[in-house]
Motif scaffolding. Structure first.
Motif, PDB file in Angstrom:
ATOM      1  N   UNK A   5       0.868  -1.171   0.000  1.00  0.00           N
ATOM      2  CA  UNK A   5       0.000   0.000   0.000  1.00  0.00           C
ATOM      3  C   UNK A   5       0.909   1.227   0.000  1.00  0.00           C
ATOM      4  N   UNK A   6       0.535   2.302  -0.720  1.00  0.00           N
ATOM      5  CA  UNK A   6       1.468   3.441  -0.767  1.00  0.00           C
ATOM      6  C   UNK A   6       1.298   4.399   0.397  1.00  0.00           C
ATOM      7  N   UNK A   7       0.393   4.056   1.332  1.00  0.00           N
ATOM      8  CA  UNK A   7       0.253   4.898   2.519  1.00  0.00           C
ATOM      9  C   UNK A   7       1.090   4.303   3.636  1.00  0.00           C
ATOM     10  N   UNK A   8       1.838   5.132   4.337  1.00  0.00           N
ATOM     11  CA  UNK A   8       2.510   4.654   5.549  1.00  0.00           C
ATOM     12  C   UNK A   8       1.781   5.278   6.733  1.00  0.00           C
ATOM     13  N   UNK A   9       1.216   4.436   7.577  1.00  0.00           N
ATOM     14  CA  UNK A   9       0.462   4.952   8.724  1.00  0.00           C
ATOM     15  C   UNK A   9       1.407   5.254   9.884  1.00  0.00           C
ATOM     16  N   UNK A  10       1.012   6.233  10.693  1.00  0.00           N
ATOM     17  CA  UNK A  10       1.778   6.485  11.924  1.00  0.00           C
ATOM     18  C   UNK A  10       1.495   5.364  12.924  1.00  0.00           C
ATOM     19  N   UNK A  11       0.202   5.046  13.072  1.00  0.00           N
ATOM     20  CA  UNK A  11      -0.194   3.993  14.016  1.00  0.00           C
ATOM     21  C   UNK A  11      -1.169   3.054  13.330  1.00  0.00           C
ATOM     22  N   UNK A  36      -2.237  12.655  12.707  1.00  0.00           N
ATOM     23  CA  UNK A  36      -1.573  11.366  12.458  1.00  0.00           C
ATOM     24  C   UNK A  36      -2.440  10.507  11.547  1.00  0.00           C
ATOM     25  N   UNK A  37      -1.785   9.657  10.771  1.00  0.00           N
ATOM     26  CA  UNK A  37      -2.552   8.700   9.951  1.00  0.00           C
ATOM     27  C   UNK A  37      -2.702   7.412  10.759  1.00  0.00           C
ATOM     28  N   UNK A  38      -3.961   7.045  10.977  1.00  0.00           N
ATOM     29  CA  UNK A  38      -4.239   5.920  11.880  1.00  0.00           C
ATOM     30  C   UNK A  38      -5.162   4.929  11.173  1.00  0.00           C
ATOM     31  N   UNK A  39      -4.834   3.648  11.272  1.00  0.00           N
ATOM     32  CA  UNK A  39      -5.700   2.615  10.685  1.00  0.00           C
ATOM     33  C   UNK A  39      -5.958   1.533  11.730  1.00  0.00           C
ATOM     34  N   UNK A 141       2.130  -0.682   5.638  1.00  0.00           N
ATOM     35  CA  UNK A 141       3.223  -0.339   6.554  1.00  0.00           C
ATOM     36  C   UNK A 141       2.796   0.720   7.545  1.00  0.00           C
ATOM     37  N   UNK A 142       3.474   0.702   8.677  1.00  0.00           N
ATOM     38  CA  UNK A 142       3.191   1.713   9.701  1.00  0.00           C
ATOM     39  C   UNK A 142       4.442   1.927  10.530  1.00  0.00           C
ATOM     40  N   UNK A 143       4.539   3.117  11.123  1.00  0.00           N
ATOM     41  CA  UNK A 143       5.684   3.355  12.014  1.00  0.00           C
ATOM     42  C   UNK A 143       5.555   2.478  13.253  1.00  0.00           C
ATOM     43  N   UNK A 144       4.330   2.393  13.784  1.00  0.00           N
ATOM     44  CA  UNK A 144       4.082   1.591  14.983  1.00  0.00           C
ATOM     45  C   UNK A 144       2.864   0.712  14.729  1.00  0.00           C
ATOM     46  N   UNK A 263       6.860  -6.767  22.924  1.00  0.00           N
ATOM     47  CA  UNK A 263       6.997  -6.104  21.621  1.00  0.00           C
ATOM     48  C   UNK A 263       8.009  -6.853  20.778  1.00  0.00           C
ATOM     49  N   UNK A 264       7.924  -6.669  19.486  1.00  0.00           N
ATOM     50  CA  UNK A 264       8.958  -7.087  18.558  1.00  0.00           C
ATOM     51  C   UNK A 264       9.240  -5.875  17.693  1.00  0.00           C
ATOM     52  N   UNK A 265      10.431  -5.375  17.738  1.00  0.00           N
ATOM     53  CA  UNK A 265      10.774  -4.144  17.008  1.00  0.00           C
ATOM     54  C   UNK A 265       9.724  -3.071  17.286  1.00  0.00           C
ATOM     55  N   UNK A 266       9.013  -2.651  16.235  1.00  0.00           N
ATOM     56  CA  UNK A 266       8.047  -1.559  16.421  1.00  0.00           C
ATOM     57  C   UNK A 266       6.610  -2.085  16.494  1.00  0.00           C
ATOM     58  N   UNK A 267       6.490  -3.364  16.818  1.00  0.00           N
ATOM     59  CA  UNK A 267       5.168  -3.955  17.068  1.00  0.00           C
ATOM     60  C   UNK A 267       4.998  -4.092  18.582  1.00  0.00           C
ATOM     61  N   UNK A 268       3.957  -3.462  19.104  1.00  0.00           N
ATOM     62  CA  UNK A 268       3.683  -3.520  20.549  1.00  0.00           C
ATOM     63  C   UNK A 268       2.435  -4.372  20.744  1.00  0.00           C
ATOM     64  N   UNK A 269       2.515  -5.350  21.659  1.00  0.00           N
ATOM     65  CA  UNK A 269       1.386  -6.254  21.869  1.00  0.00           C
ATOM     66  C   UNK A 269       0.486  -5.732  22.987  1.00  0.00           C
ATOM     67  N   UNK A 270      -0.801  -5.854  22.750  1.00  0.00           N
ATOM     68  CA  UNK A 270      -1.802  -5.326  23.684  1.00  0.00           C
ATOM     69  C   UNK A 270      -2.711  -6.453  24.182  1.00  0.00           C
ATOM     70  N   UNK A 271      -3.433  -6.170  25.234  1.00  0.00           N
ATOM     71  CA  UNK A 271      -4.505  -7.059  25.683  1.00  0.00           C
ATOM     72  C   UNK A 271      -3.984  -8.450  26.029  1.00  0.00           C
ATOM     73  N   UNK A 272      -4.788  -9.458  25.733  1.00  0.00           N
ATOM     74  CA  UNK A 272      -4.389 -10.835  26.027  1.00  0.00           C
ATOM     75  C   UNK A 272      -3.064 -11.150  25.336  1.00  0.00           C
TER      76      UNK A 272
END
Ligand code: FAD
Length: 383
Positions: A5-11, A36-39, A141-144, A263-272
């Motif tokens: 996708x040609x958009x890079x999201x912030x979050x 911010x661009x959020x998806x 893609x996304x920064x986070x 987390x792994x690199x810029x992936x942060x795990x949430x919840x369960x």
């Protein structure tokens, strides 16, 4: 080759359930998403009332406006024992899933930069080409990435994996049968053949209550078994034979001491997926709110969401010990919870179950339980 996708999201939020939407809501409240661009991507439309969340807190929480009902008087029952638990200044609160999803989406609605997409995420990637998600052949893609997607981890030595599973019925009676100010937190006066089993009763009015049959065991029951227990409890223990079922819910929550990655690199795990479900009780909602607040604080102070404490190792150890006991049935869950509520101030027990007690308080609580089986399980967990 996947399309990029040609958009890079912030979050990018992979999963927009309890944890994803709670964090989104708190980030909106802190003004962190302006410009911010959020998806958010979720396989489900998140419109159905697919669960209800109960939790306790003293203060007004971030979702106070949608609390459906709150109680300060609770009952605890087990064979031969019953106690009324006054939990003030705490409130035991209930939020309906459908109200929560609607409320969070309404908070996001004024922001055209926050997009929702209903799709199944096939992969959350963090590789040399960046961070993001893959949906079919499309890479976004996304920064986070905040991911609340999880797969059951492979079995490992010392890792316990029980299931908390339950079936609930929202029932309505023609005559007043309930006290809306008093809920039953746990009632163990039912068969314990399958493992730790209890019922809770949450009355919303004199004629309406959610009655939920809950088990902490290794495997699910056949569907009719949940209904048989509910029939028997409602007619036998509650003495109610004339009622209408307005709704029902079925759920499964993992109860484990598996250490979920943070987390792994810029992936942060949430919840369960981020280990925010308490291993020994399944309670998650409050932990998710605390985790969201910590991420917001990290973003505000450091400009990134990584400066957040992992779940407490001390309480993880207690959870491991209790899970071992429940899994091996070296003590019955009914007896453990009976001792907890018979011998301790209920507010201290609630704080203990919320990972909020001091070490001294923990010693007091743990010494109210049968020492030998806990000591044996503790030694096994340590070594
Ligand atoms: C019926 C039920 C009742 C519960 N009651 C309580 C309670 O009373 N108190 C409490 O503290 N906790 C409770 N829990 C436990 C916990 O609070 C919930 O499970 C909570 O929803 C966990 O939040 P989460 O964001 O980690 O997962 P979820 O809320 O399940 O969110 C994960 C999201 O990811 C989406 N998803 C999954 N896979 C994919 C994929 N591949 N692609 C795209 N989207 C995907 C799902 O559709 C879902 O919306 C309950 C759980 C259940 C199931």
């Amino acid at each position: 080759m996947p399309n990029a996708s040609n958009v890079n999201y912030d979050f990018l939020f992979a999963g927009a359930g309890c944890a994803g939407l709670s964090l989104l809501y708190q980030m909106i409240g802190a003004g962190l998403l302006e410009g911010k661009r959020v998806l958010l991507v979720d396989a489900d439309a998140k419109e159905a009332n697919d669960r209800t969340w109960c939790f306790w807190e003293k203060e007004r929480g971030p979702f106070e406006a949608i609390v459906h009902h709150r109680w300060q008087e609770l009952h605890f029952f087990s064979p031969g024992f019953g106690r009324s638990l006054s939990i003030a200044p705490y409130f035991y609160k209930l939020i309906r899933g459908a109200d929560f999803y609607r409320h969070c989406k309404a908070a996001a609605a004024p922001f055209p930069n926050i997009e929702f997409r209903q799709a199944r995420v096939d992969e959350v990637f963090y590789d040399a080409r960046g961070t993001g998600v893959r949906i079919g052949s499309e890479r976004i893609s996304a920064d986070i990435v905040f991911s609340s997607l999880y797969d059951k981890p492979a079995p490992a030595p010392g890792v316990h994996w029980l299931l908390q599973h339950f079936k609930g019925r929202l029932i309505e009676t023609p005559e007043p049968r309930f006290e809306p100010a008093r809920a039953t937190l746990m009632d163990f006066r039912i068969g314990q053949e399958e493992g730790t089993s209890f019922v809770y009763v949450l009355p919303f009015s004199e004629r309406e209550a959610l009655v939920e049959y809950t088990l902490f065991t290794g495997k699910l029951l056949e569907p009719a078994a949940y209904d048989r227990q509910l029939d028997s409890y409602i007619s036998g223990t509650l003495g109610i034979t004339d009622y209408t079922i307005r709704d029902d819910e079925f759920g499964v929550i993992p109860m484990t001491n598996h250490r979920f990655p943070q987390r792994h690199n810029r992936v942060v795990y949430l919840g369960t997926a981020g280990g925010r479900t308490k291993g020994s009780s399944g309670y998650t909602f409050r932990n998710v709110q605390r985790h969201s607040a910590a991420i917001v604080e990290s973003l505000q102070r450091h400009g990134h969401p990584f400066n957040v404490a992992a779940p407490s190792p001390r309480f993880h150890f207690y959870d491991s010990v209790l899970l071992e006991i429940l899994q091996k049935r070296s003590l019955e869950g009914a007896d453990i919870f009976t001792d907890l509520f018979r011998k301790n101030d209920p507010r201290t027990v609630l704080r203990f179950l919320d990972n909020d007690t001091s070490l001294m308080e923990d010693v007091g609580i743990i010494s109210s339980l049968p020492t030998l089986p806990f000591a044996r399980a503790a030694v096994r967990q340590l070594f």
